[in-house]
Every structure is written in structure tokens, then in C-alpha cells.
Design a protein around this motif. Structure first.
Motif, PDB file in Angstrom:
ATOM      1  N   UNK A   1       0.863  -1.181   0.000  1.00 44.10           N
ATOM      2  CA  UNK A   1       0.000   0.000   0.000  1.00 44.10           C
ATOM      3  C   UNK A   1       0.898   1.228   0.000  1.00 44.10           C
ATOM      4  N   UNK A   2       0.375   2.309  -0.543  1.00 47.83           N
ATOM      5  CA  UNK A   2       1.133   3.553  -0.611  1.00 47.83           C
ATOM      6  C   UNK A   2       0.295   4.669  -0.006  1.00 47.83           C
ATOM      7  N   UNK A   3       0.911   5.448   0.865  1.00 46.49           N
ATOM      8  CA  UNK A   3       0.287   6.657   1.393  1.00 46.49           C
ATOM      9  C   UNK A   3       1.125   7.841   0.932  1.00 46.49           C
ATOM     10  N   UNK A   4       0.465   8.939   0.573  1.00 46.32           N
ATOM     11  CA  UNK A   4       1.190  10.124   0.122  1.00 46.32           C
ATOM     12  C   UNK A   4       0.713  11.347   0.886  1.00 46.32           C
ATOM     13  N   UNK A   5       1.659  12.255   1.139  1.00 48.01           N
ATOM     14  CA  UNK A   5       1.310  13.516   1.784  1.00 48.01           C
ATOM     15  C   UNK A   5       2.375  14.559   1.472  1.00 48.01           C
TER      16      UNK A   5
ATOM     17  N   UNK B   1      -4.943   4.886   9.864  1.00 52.86           N
ATOM     18  CA  UNK B   1      -4.817   4.387   8.503  1.00 52.86           C
ATOM     19  C   UNK B   1      -3.566   3.527   8.329  1.00 52.86           C
ATOM     20  N   UNK B   2      -2.430   4.032   8.782  1.00 58.72           N
ATOM     21  CA  UNK B   2      -1.181   3.283   8.639  1.00 58.72           C
ATOM     22  C   UNK B   2      -1.236   1.960   9.396  1.00 58.72           C
ATOM     23  N   UNK B   3      -1.730   1.988  10.621  1.00 58.88           N
ATOM     24  CA  UNK B   3      -1.803   0.759  11.421  1.00 58.88           C
ATOM     25  C   UNK B   3      -2.749  -0.265  10.805  1.00 58.88           C
ATOM     26  N   UNK B   4      -3.872   0.176  10.271  1.00 58.33           N
ATOM     27  CA  UNK B   4      -4.806  -0.741   9.609  1.00 58.33           C
ATOM     28  C   UNK B   4      -4.186  -1.316   8.331  1.00 58.33           C
ATOM     29  N   UNK B   5      -3.515  -0.477   7.564  1.00 58.31           N
ATOM     30  CA  UNK B   5      -2.870  -0.964   6.341  1.00 58.31           C
ATOM     31  C   UNK B   5      -1.791  -1.997   6.651  1.00 58.31           C
ATOM     32  N   UNK B   6      -1.046  -1.799   7.730  1.00 66.14           N
ATOM     33  CA  UNK B   6       0.006  -2.747   8.106  1.00 66.14           C
ATOM     34  C   UNK B   6      -0.570  -4.115   8.464  1.00 66.14           C
ATOM     35  N   UNK B   7      -1.810  -4.150   8.932  1.00 74.13           N
ATOM     36  CA  UNK B   7      -2.439  -5.436   9.246  1.00 74.13           C
ATOM     37  C   UNK B   7      -2.848  -6.183   7.986  1.00 74.13           C
ATOM     38  N   UNK B   8      -3.023  -5.462   6.884  1.00 73.24           N
ATOM     39  CA  UNK B   8      -3.523  -6.052   5.648  1.00 73.24           C
ATOM     40  C   UNK B   8      -2.437  -6.296   4.609  1.00 73.24           C
ATOM     41  N   UNK B   9      -1.463  -5.400   4.527  1.00 74.00           N
ATOM     42  CA  UNK B   9      -0.454  -5.443   3.467  1.00 74.00           C
ATOM     43  C   UNK B   9       0.925  -5.759   4.020  1.00 74.00           C
ATOM     44  N   UNK B  10       1.744  -6.409   3.185  1.00 80.17           N
ATOM     45  CA  UNK B  10       3.115  -6.734   3.556  1.00 80.17           C
ATOM     46  C   UNK B  10       3.965  -5.483   3.723  1.00 80.17           C
ATOM     47  N   UNK B  11       3.654  -4.475   2.932  1.00 81.40           N
ATOM     48  CA  UNK B  11       4.466  -3.271   2.901  1.00 81.40           C
ATOM     49  C   UNK B  11       3.564  -2.044   2.820  1.00 81.40           C
ATOM     50  N   UNK B  12       3.911  -1.022   3.595  1.00 80.08           N
ATOM     51  CA  UNK B  12       3.219   0.267   3.515  1.00 80.08           C
ATOM     52  C   UNK B  12       4.300   1.328   3.311  1.00 80.08           C
ATOM     53  N   UNK B  13       4.258   1.954   2.148  1.00 78.69           N
ATOM     54  CA  UNK B  13       5.272   2.934   1.773  1.00 78.69           C
ATOM     55  C   UNK B  13       4.708   4.342   1.925  1.00 78.69           C
TER      56      UNK B  13
END
Length: 71
Positions: free
Chosen positions: A4-8, A35-47
Motif C-alpha cells: 500500500x502507498x500513502x502520500x502527503x 490508517x497506517x496501522x490498519x494498512x500494516x495489518x492487511x499489506x506486507x508493505x506500507x510505503x
């Protein structure tokens, strides 16, 4: 690997002072944390793709568990 990718980009605004459309800046930062914590539970990588000001707050100060930060 699924990621997953987050941008700001802060555009020179301070994350601790500007609400970025939220009622209060703290709610904006809480939403990033959730958002980041939820994504980490679902995806191998959060960039995190962000400017250095955003990365400093989200990754360094808040300690959010991004697997990679690019700015």
C-alpha cells in the motif's frame, strides 16, 4: 509482495498547526495513525511518499510503522 502507498505533501504547512480540513490538527494526525496501522495489518508493505516535513512527523516523531519512506 502486495504493498500500500500513502502520500502527503504539506506544501509548507505545519502538520501540528494546520488541520488540513479536519476540525483540529490532532484529528488529522490520528487519522494517519489509524490508517497506517490498519494498512500494516492487511499489506506486507506500507510505503510513505511524502515531503521531508511530513515524513519527519509521521515516521520519525509519531513512529508510524512504514516499511519504506520516500521523499
Amino acid at each position: 509482495m502486495i504493498q500500500a502507498v500513502q502520500t502527503l505533501w504539506t506544501a509548507g504547512k505545519r502538520l501540528t498547526d494546520d488541520s488540513f480540513g479536519w476540525k483540529h490538527p490532532k484529528y488529522h494526525l490520528m487519522s494517519w495513525a489509524l490508517s497506517c496501522l490498519e494498512l500494516r495489518q492487511t499489506y506486507d508493505s506500507v510505503v510513505l511518499y511524502a515531503d521531508s516535513a511530513a515524513a519527519q512527523v509521521l515516521a520519525d516523531k509519531m513512529g508510524l510503522p512504514y516499511t519504506n519512506e520516500l521523499y
